[in-house]
Design a protein around this motif. Structure first.
Motif, PDB file in Angstrom:
ATOM      1  N   SER A 177      46.633   7.322 160.675  1.00 51.11           N
ATOM      2  CA  SER A 177      46.711   7.181 159.235  1.00 51.11           C
ATOM      3  C   SER A 177      48.118   7.549 158.826  1.00 51.11           C
ATOM      4  O   SER A 177      48.837   8.217 159.563  1.00 51.11           O
ATOM      5  CB  SER A 177      45.688   8.091 158.550  1.00 51.11           C
ATOM      6  OG  SER A 177      46.094   9.435 158.681  1.00 51.11           O
ATOM      7  N   PRO A 178      48.561   7.126 157.631  1.00 47.60           N
ATOM      8  CA  PRO A 178      49.941   7.394 157.226  1.00 47.60           C
ATOM      9  C   PRO A 178      50.292   8.872 157.152  1.00 47.60           C
ATOM     10  O   PRO A 178      51.459   9.220 157.129  1.00 47.60           O
ATOM     11  CB  PRO A 178      50.029   6.733 155.843  1.00 47.60           C
ATOM     12  CG  PRO A 178      48.966   5.689 155.852  1.00 47.60           C
ATOM     13  CD  PRO A 178      47.853   6.277 156.678  1.00 47.60           C
ATOM     14  N   SER A 179      49.295   9.750 157.096  1.00 45.96           N
ATOM     15  CA  SER A 179      49.583  11.165 156.892  1.00 45.96           C
ATOM     16  C   SER A 179      49.519  11.997 158.168  1.00 45.96           C
ATOM     17  O   SER A 179      49.615  13.216 158.121  1.00 45.96           O
ATOM     18  CB  SER A 179      48.600  11.758 155.875  1.00 45.96           C
ATOM     19  OG  SER A 179      47.278  11.644 156.363  1.00 45.96           O
ATOM     20  N   ARG A 180      49.350  11.365 159.321  1.00 45.83           N
ATOM     21  CA  ARG A 180      49.222  12.119 160.571  1.00 45.83           C
ATOM     22  C   ARG A 180      50.493  12.002 161.395  1.00 45.83           C
ATOM     23  O   ARG A 180      51.083  10.937 161.504  1.00 45.83           O
ATOM     24  CB  ARG A 180      48.023  11.649 161.390  1.00 45.83           C
ATOM     25  CG  ARG A 180      46.681  11.896 160.703  1.00 45.83           C
ATOM     26  CD  ARG A 180      45.520  11.457 161.562  1.00 45.83           C
ATOM     27  NE  ARG A 180      45.264  12.356 162.677  1.00 45.83           N
ATOM     28  CZ  ARG A 180      45.400  12.021 163.960  1.00 45.83           C
ATOM     29  NH1 ARG A 180      45.791  10.803 164.298  1.00 45.83           N
ATOM     30  NH2 ARG A 180      45.132  12.891 164.919  1.00 45.83           N
ATOM     31  N   PHE A 181      50.878  13.134 162.012  1.00 47.03           N
ATOM     32  CA  PHE A 181      52.121  13.187 162.775  1.00 47.03           C
ATOM     33  C   PHE A 181      51.896  13.969 164.060  1.00 47.03           C
ATOM     34  O   PHE A 181      50.945  14.751 164.166  1.00 47.03           O
ATOM     35  CB  PHE A 181      53.230  13.873 161.963  1.00 47.03           C
ATOM     36  CG  PHE A 181      53.491  13.230 160.633  1.00 47.03           C
ATOM     37  CD1 PHE A 181      54.414  12.204 160.502  1.00 47.03           C
ATOM     38  CD2 PHE A 181      52.793  13.650 159.498  1.00 47.03           C
ATOM     39  CE1 PHE A 181      54.642  11.613 159.278  1.00 47.03           C
ATOM     40  CE2 PHE A 181      53.011  13.059 158.273  1.00 47.03           C
ATOM     41  CZ  PHE A 181      53.947  12.038 158.160  1.00 47.03           C
ATOM     42  N   ALA A 182      52.794  13.764 165.011  1.00 45.42           N
ATOM     43  CA  ALA A 182      52.809  14.574 166.236  1.00 45.42           C
ATOM     44  C   ALA A 182      54.219  15.104 166.426  1.00 45.42           C
ATOM     45  O   ALA A 182      55.185  14.336 166.423  1.00 45.42           O
ATOM     46  CB  ALA A 182      52.380  13.758 167.443  1.00 45.42           C
ATOM     47  N   LEU A 183      54.331  16.410 166.576  1.00 47.95           N
ATOM     48  CA  LEU A 183      55.613  17.056 166.854  1.00 47.95           C
ATOM     49  C   LEU A 183      55.610  17.473 168.317  1.00 47.95           C
ATOM     50  O   LEU A 183      54.700  18.175 168.770  1.00 47.95           O
ATOM     51  CB  LEU A 183      55.796  18.290 165.964  1.00 47.95           C
ATOM     52  CG  LEU A 183      57.027  19.162 166.259  1.00 47.95           C
ATOM     53  CD1 LEU A 183      58.315  18.401 165.983  1.00 47.95           C
ATOM     54  CD2 LEU A 183      56.967  20.456 165.451  1.00 47.95           C
ATOM     55  N   THR A 184      56.598  17.018 169.083  1.00 48.01           N
ATOM     56  CA  THR A 184      56.724  17.401 170.488  1.00 48.01           C
ATOM     57  C   THR A 184      58.066  18.094 170.681  1.00 48.01           C
ATOM     58  O   THR A 184      59.100  17.609 170.207  1.00 48.01           O
ATOM     59  CB  THR A 184      56.618  16.183 171.414  1.00 48.01           C
ATOM     60  OG1 THR A 184      57.624  15.209 171.068  1.00 48.01           O
ATOM     61  CG2 THR A 184      55.240  15.538 171.295  1.00 48.01           C
ATOM     62  N   VAL A 185      58.043  19.212 171.384  1.00 49.59           N
ATOM     63  CA  VAL A 185      59.240  20.031 171.556  1.00 49.59           C
ATOM     64  C   VAL A 185      59.307  20.549 172.989  1.00 49.59           C
ATOM     65  O   VAL A 185      58.294  20.971 173.552  1.00 49.59           O
ATOM     66  CB  VAL A 185      59.246  21.240 170.596  1.00 49.59           C
ATOM     67  CG1 VAL A 185      60.625  21.906 170.597  1.00 49.59           C
ATOM     68  CG2 VAL A 185      58.836  20.840 169.186  1.00 49.59           C
ATOM     69  N   VAL A 186      60.505  20.513 173.565  1.00 48.70           N
ATOM     70  CA  VAL A 186      60.785  21.165 174.843  1.00 48.70           C
ATOM     71  C   VAL A 186      61.862  22.207 174.581  1.00 48.70           C
ATOM     72  O   VAL A 186      62.932  21.890 174.057  1.00 48.70           O
ATOM     73  CB  VAL A 186      61.272  20.168 175.912  1.00 48.70           C
ATOM     74  CG1 VAL A 186      61.504  20.895 177.235  1.00 48.70           C
ATOM     75  CG2 VAL A 186      60.275  19.030 176.095  1.00 48.70           C
ATOM     76  N   CYS A 187      61.572  23.455 174.929  1.00 48.11           N
ATOM     77  CA  CYS A 187      62.492  24.563 174.653  1.00 48.11           C
ATOM     78  C   CYS A 187      62.799  25.329 175.933  1.00 48.11           C
ATOM     79  O   CYS A 187      62.053  25.270 176.910  1.00 48.11           O
ATOM     80  CB  CYS A 187      61.874  25.562 173.676  1.00 48.11           C
ATOM     81  SG  CYS A 187      61.311  24.906 172.120  1.00 48.11           S
ATOM     82  N   GLU A 188      63.885  26.070 175.894  1.00 48.54           N
ATOM     83  CA  GLU A 188      64.107  27.120 176.876  1.00 48.54           C
ATOM     84  C   GLU A 188      63.139  28.254 176.532  1.00 48.54           C
ATOM     85  O   GLU A 188      63.033  28.661 175.377  1.00 48.54           O
ATOM     86  CB  GLU A 188      65.545  27.603 176.814  1.00 48.54           C
ATOM     87  CG  GLU A 188      66.567  26.531 177.162  1.00 48.54           C
ATOM     88  CD  GLU A 188      67.988  26.989 176.957  1.00 48.54           C
ATOM     89  OE1 GLU A 188      68.168  28.111 176.422  1.00 48.54           O
ATOM     90  OE2 GLU A 188      68.909  26.250 177.316  1.00 48.54           O
ATOM     91  N   SER A 189      62.430  28.743 177.518  1.00 43.15           N
ATOM     92  CA  SER A 189      61.380  29.738 177.269  1.00 43.15           C
ATOM     93  C   SER A 189      61.934  30.977 176.566  1.00 43.15           C
ATOM     94  O   SER A 189      62.939  31.552 177.004  1.00 43.15           O
ATOM     95  CB  SER A 189      60.724  30.154 178.584  1.00 43.15           C
ATOM     96  OG  SER A 189      60.100  29.041 179.205  1.00 43.15           O
ATOM     97  N   ALA A 190      61.290  31.361 175.477  1.00 36.86           N
ATOM     98  CA  ALA A 190      61.692  32.554 174.714  1.00 36.86           C
ATOM     99  C   ALA A 190      60.539  32.970 173.820  1.00 36.86           C
ATOM    100  O   ALA A 190      59.609  32.197 173.563  1.00 36.86           O
ATOM    101  CB  ALA A 190      62.944  32.268 173.881  1.00 36.86           C
ATOM    102  N   CYS A 191      60.604  34.187 173.326  1.00 35.91           N
ATOM    103  CA  CYS A 191      59.576  34.680 172.417  1.00 35.91           C
ATOM    104  C   CYS A 191      59.748  34.069 171.020  1.00 35.91           C
ATOM    105  O   CYS A 191      60.853  33.713 170.617  1.00 35.91           O
ATOM    106  CB  CYS A 191      59.652  36.200 172.309  1.00 35.91           C
ATOM    107  SG  CYS A 191      59.225  37.068 173.825  1.00 35.91           S
ATOM    108  N   GLY A 192      58.633  33.959 170.297  1.00 33.74           N
ATOM    109  CA  GLY A 192      58.677  33.558 168.902  1.00 33.74           C
ATOM    110  C   GLY A 192      58.648  32.078 168.630  1.00 33.74           C
ATOM    111  O   GLY A 192      58.686  31.662 167.462  1.00 33.74           O
ATOM    112  N   GLN A 193      58.551  31.255 169.678  1.00 32.86           N
ATOM    113  CA  GLN A 193      58.618  29.806 169.447  1.00 32.86           C
ATOM    114  C   GLN A 193      57.349  29.258 168.803  1.00 32.86           C
ATOM    115  O   GLN A 193      57.423  28.391 167.930  1.00 32.86           O
ATOM    116  CB  GLN A 193      58.926  29.097 170.772  1.00 32.86           C
ATOM    117  CG  GLN A 193      60.341  29.389 171.253  1.00 32.86           C
ATOM    118  CD  GLN A 193      60.543  29.107 172.728  1.00 32.86           C
ATOM    119  OE1 GLN A 193      59.634  29.252 173.533  1.00 32.86           O
ATOM    120  NE2 GLN A 193      61.748  28.716 173.088  1.00 32.86           N
TER     121      GLN A 193
END
Length: 300
Positions: A13-29
């Motif tokens: 639907s127009p209101s649905r999204f997917a956020l994908t992220v690759v990070c260096e491992s750290a606290c607080g992400q």
């Protein structure tokens, strides 16, 4: 049938999204990503993470919808991207993407003569079960043109020999660009892509191999399995790379067989598995679940 055929996708639907992220491992992400979604009126439907200790990489996939009253459309999406661009350095983001699930990925399908994988994928698409937009079928043989045309898709016949392979692949790359294909699926396309083409389309080509890799690579794997008297056969979907049948594996399945099964019996079992495994792998990619991690994948 008209080329405008576009089966509905009830999950998008127009209101649905997917956020994908690759990070260096750290606290607080996790907290930072959750706070970002909260700022933009995101109601989280799915949230999956994985911390890969050997590489010190942290993977995130969040599917969310926007709350009523928040800015929608391209303007709202652009602002979310601007905000996350500012946030990314603080959480050690190596790469990230924000996907609008109302816009399915564009898929170019490649085949040779066998039709089982193509038929399965197009059937799933027509039933609204596969959230993709197929844009064309390409083949080195003319046999499956009627199937493509019956589904309202353009069919491109690109015959190939050793002498014409460079020109044929140049034409193939032009088709990928002309159709604005996000993903290329080798649905039993029985030609090996050149190293150069694999590099140009890195991370965008999904292959179904009729064996449980890394065993029985190359041609006639079911016959190889028969000759070795195996008790399990399988199928593997992976990203195509210059190293033949060694790209990062997305999905696999096995089935038990025994000494009484002929090579033809193994072929029949294998073809059913090929359809299942390729469908699962493609769905995972279309739903933005698959992250490459060196020679491996993370599927969230």
């Amino acid at each position: 049938m008209s080329n405008s055929l576009q089966p509905s996708n009830p999950s998008a639907s127009p209101s649905r999204f997917a956020l994908t992220v690759v990070c260096e491992s750290a606290c607080g992400q996790v907290a930072a990503v959750a706070a970002f979604l909260e700022r933009h009126g995101g109601y989280v439907e799915q949230f999956a993470v994985y911390d890969d200790k050997p590489t010190s990489r942290f993977f995130v996939r969040a599917v969310f919808r926007r709350a009523e009253g928040t800015e929608g459309g391209e303007g709202g999406l652009a602002r979310m991207r601007e905000d996350f661009t500012r946030l990314a350095p603080s959480i050690g983001a190596i790469e990230w993407r924000l996907h609008d699930l109302a816009q399915p990925l564009r898929v170019l399908l490649m085949v040779s003569k066998l039709d089982h994988c193509l038929q399965d994928l197009l059937g799933s698409w027509q039933r609204g079960e596969m959230p993709m937009q197929p844009v064309a079928v390409v083949s080195n043989h003319p046999d499956l043109a009627p199937m493509a045309q019956a589904h309202g898709l353009p069919f491109h016949h690109l015959p190939v020999t050793a002498a014409t392979k460079p020109a044929q692949e140049a034409a193939l790359l032009q088709l990928v660009q002309r159709h604005e294909a996000d993903i290329v699926v080798l649905a039993r396309y029985m030609q090996v892509l050149s190293d150069e083409l694999c590099r140009k389309l890195a991370g965008r080509v999904i292959n179904i191999h009729h064996s449980f890799l890394p065993g029985f690579k190359g041609a006639r794997p079911y016959h190889q399995a028969y000759e070795r008297g195996v008790k399990l056969i399988g199928a593997t979907a992976h990203f195509a790379t210059p190293e033949l049948d060694e790209g990062p594996i997305i999905e696999q399945e096995t089935e038990r067989v025994d000494h009484a099964d002929s090579p033809e019996d193994l072929l029949n079992v294998g073809r059913r598995m090929e359809c299942t495994v390729l469908s699962r792998a493609l769905r995972s990619v279309l739903e933005h679940r698959v992250f490459t991690n060196g020679q491996r994948t993370v599927v969230l």
